[in-house]
Design a protein around this motif. Structure first.
Motif, PDB file in Angstrom:
ATOM      1  N   GLU A 151      38.630  34.436  26.483  1.00  0.00           N
ATOM      2  CA  GLU A 151      37.873  35.429  26.389  1.00  0.00           C
ATOM      3  C   GLU A 151      37.088  35.704  27.446  1.00  0.00           C
ATOM      4  O   GLU A 151      36.480  36.791  27.890  1.00  0.00           O
ATOM      5  CB  GLU A 151      37.103  35.479  25.085  1.00  0.00           C
ATOM      6  N   TRP A 152      36.780  34.361  28.129  1.00  0.00           N
ATOM      7  CA  TRP A 152      35.988  34.368  29.428  1.00  0.00           C
ATOM      8  C   TRP A 152      36.688  33.759  30.637  1.00  0.00           C
ATOM      9  O   TRP A 152      37.481  32.837  30.166  1.00  0.00           O
ATOM     10  CB  TRP A 152      34.739  33.943  28.941  1.00  0.00           C
ATOM     11  N   ALA A 153      36.554  34.078  31.710  1.00  0.00           N
ATOM     12  CA  ALA A 153      37.334  33.262  32.978  1.00  0.00           C
ATOM     13  C   ALA A 153      36.092  33.236  34.157  1.00  0.00           C
ATOM     14  O   ALA A 153      35.292  33.975  34.333  1.00  0.00           O
ATOM     15  CB  ALA A 153      38.311  34.159  33.511  1.00  0.00           C
ATOM     16  N   VAL A 154      35.581  32.000  34.272  1.00  0.00           N
ATOM     17  CA  VAL A 154      34.652  31.521  35.238  1.00  0.00           C
ATOM     18  C   VAL A 154      35.214  31.167  36.616  1.00  0.00           C
ATOM     19  O   VAL A 154      36.278  30.425  36.526  1.00  0.00           O
ATOM     20  CB  VAL A 154      33.744  30.303  34.739  1.00  0.00           C
ATOM     21  N   LEU A 155      35.250  32.186  37.642  1.00  0.00           N
ATOM     22  CA  LEU A 155      35.898  32.129  38.952  1.00  0.00           C
ATOM     23  C   LEU A 155      35.060  31.601  40.015  1.00  0.00           C
ATOM     24  O   LEU A 155      33.796  32.101  39.956  1.00  0.00           O
ATOM     25  CB  LEU A 155      36.819  33.374  39.038  1.00  0.00           C
ATOM     26  N   GLY A 156      35.436  30.992  41.067  1.00  0.00           N
ATOM     27  CA  GLY A 156      34.871  31.025  42.291  1.00  0.00           C
ATOM     28  C   GLY A 156      34.613  32.255  42.949  1.00  0.00           C
ATOM     29  O   GLY A 156      35.529  33.313  42.909  1.00  0.00           O
ATOM     30  N   SER A 157      33.837  32.338  43.866  1.00  0.00           N
ATOM     31  CA  SER A 157      33.537  33.592  44.725  1.00  0.00           C
ATOM     32  C   SER A 157      34.962  34.054  45.688  1.00  0.00           C
ATOM     33  O   SER A 157      35.188  35.105  46.209  1.00  0.00           O
ATOM     34  CB  SER A 157      32.287  33.550  45.696  1.00  0.00           C
TER      35      SER A 157
END
Length: 299
Positions: A151-157
């Motif tokens: 449901e969520w994705a935490v990604l680097g810049s």
């Protein structure tokens, strides 16, 4: 009211506007508005053309609803302020907690918390692609083509996002990066007590700029050797911009404040020594005059 689910009063109609519009309707001064937005809410920007937090130029006006991308809404700001106030005095005099051994403890704490709440870990795997539907992440694919729903994705810049990513609800601010600076110091720039020199400060931005957040760590948090300090500076900047252009002036401001404070301290000590000498001189004169009076009385 918005941050208190336990029997809150009816929120004012300005709750759905930008934070700048809400403060204006509440008759808060621009200085107090900016202090709340930067020092308490920790709003990183972007900022309106007028130099305050809120919807950027080109977004809706203060009474017309939320600002455009990156704007600070009244509801989000009120929730953040109430969270800050409720954190005061809970574990210490401030609302902040600092982990030992630096920021590496934060992902470890998240891993433990995630496991407690039923999170699944896939070790020795690497995300190869992100699937997006309606502006929201729905799945991640690994190198073998296996699809893992999410449901969520935490990604680097540095991650390359699809064009439609971030356009729906829950999307982050596109075209923004975090500029960072880590400095090793032999003396404090943010003050502190002789026993502990842990400090956090927000450097208010110039008109149209971004605030710089400064964190000073000492040996008591096991982040640096005894006798040295670590200074972390961070600010949100536009993608592709030079971090030095934002952080070097902030570092120069801190050094100038320290030098100015040292100069004021020396001036105050000099004035105190002069007053002590003058007081000592007046006491000596008084003692000599009393001695002369005593001699006259004896005669």
């Amino acid at each position: 009211a918005a941050a208190a689910p336990d029997a809150p009063p009816v929120p004012p109609p300005q709750i759905g506007s930008s934070f700048a519009g809400f403060c204006e309707a509440s008759r808060l001064s621009p200085a107090l508005r900016d202090m709340a937005a930067y020092a308490i809410v920790h709003h990183p920007g972007p900022f309106a053309a007028g130099g305050h937090a809120g919807g950027q130029a080109g977004g809706e006006d203060a009474d017309g609803g939320e600002g455009d991308e990156g704007g600070l809404t009244a509801r989000d700001a009120i929730v953040a302020v109430c969270r800050h106030l409720r954190s005061l005095g809970r574990y210490g005099p401030t609302a902040y907690l600092l982990p030992l051994y630096g920021a590496s403890e934060l992902p470890q704490a998240f891993c433990r918390l995630c496991a407690v709440w039923g999170g699944t870990y896939m070790l020795a795997q690497r995300a190869h692609a992100l699937r997006v539907d309606g502006g929201r992440a729905v799945a991640v694919e690994d190198g073998a083509g296996r699809r893992i729903g999410c449901e969520w994705a935490v990604l680097g810049s540095e991650a390359a996002l699809p064009a439609e990513a971030g356009e729906g609800a829950g999307g982050g601010v596109r075209g923004r990066e975090v500029a960072r600076c880590v400095a090793v110091l032999d003396g404090p720039l943010l003050g502190g007590s002789p026993e502990e020199q842990l400090s956090f400060a927000t450097l208010l931005p110039p008109a149209g700029g971004a605030p710089v957040f400064a964190l000073q760590l000492d040996a008591t948090c096991c982040a640096c050797p005894s006798g040295l300090l670590l200074l972390h500076l961070s600010a949100e900047v536009a993608s592709g911009s030079d971090p030095r252009a934002v952080l070097e002036p902030a570092l120069a401001r801190l050094r100038a404040l320290v030098e100015r404070g040292a100069a004021c301290g020396q001036a105050q000590r000099g004035e105190g020594e002069g007053e002590s000498e003058s007081e000592g001189g007046s006491e000596s004169d008084t003692d000599a005059e009393e001695d002369r009076k005593g001699e006259g009385e004896e005669r």
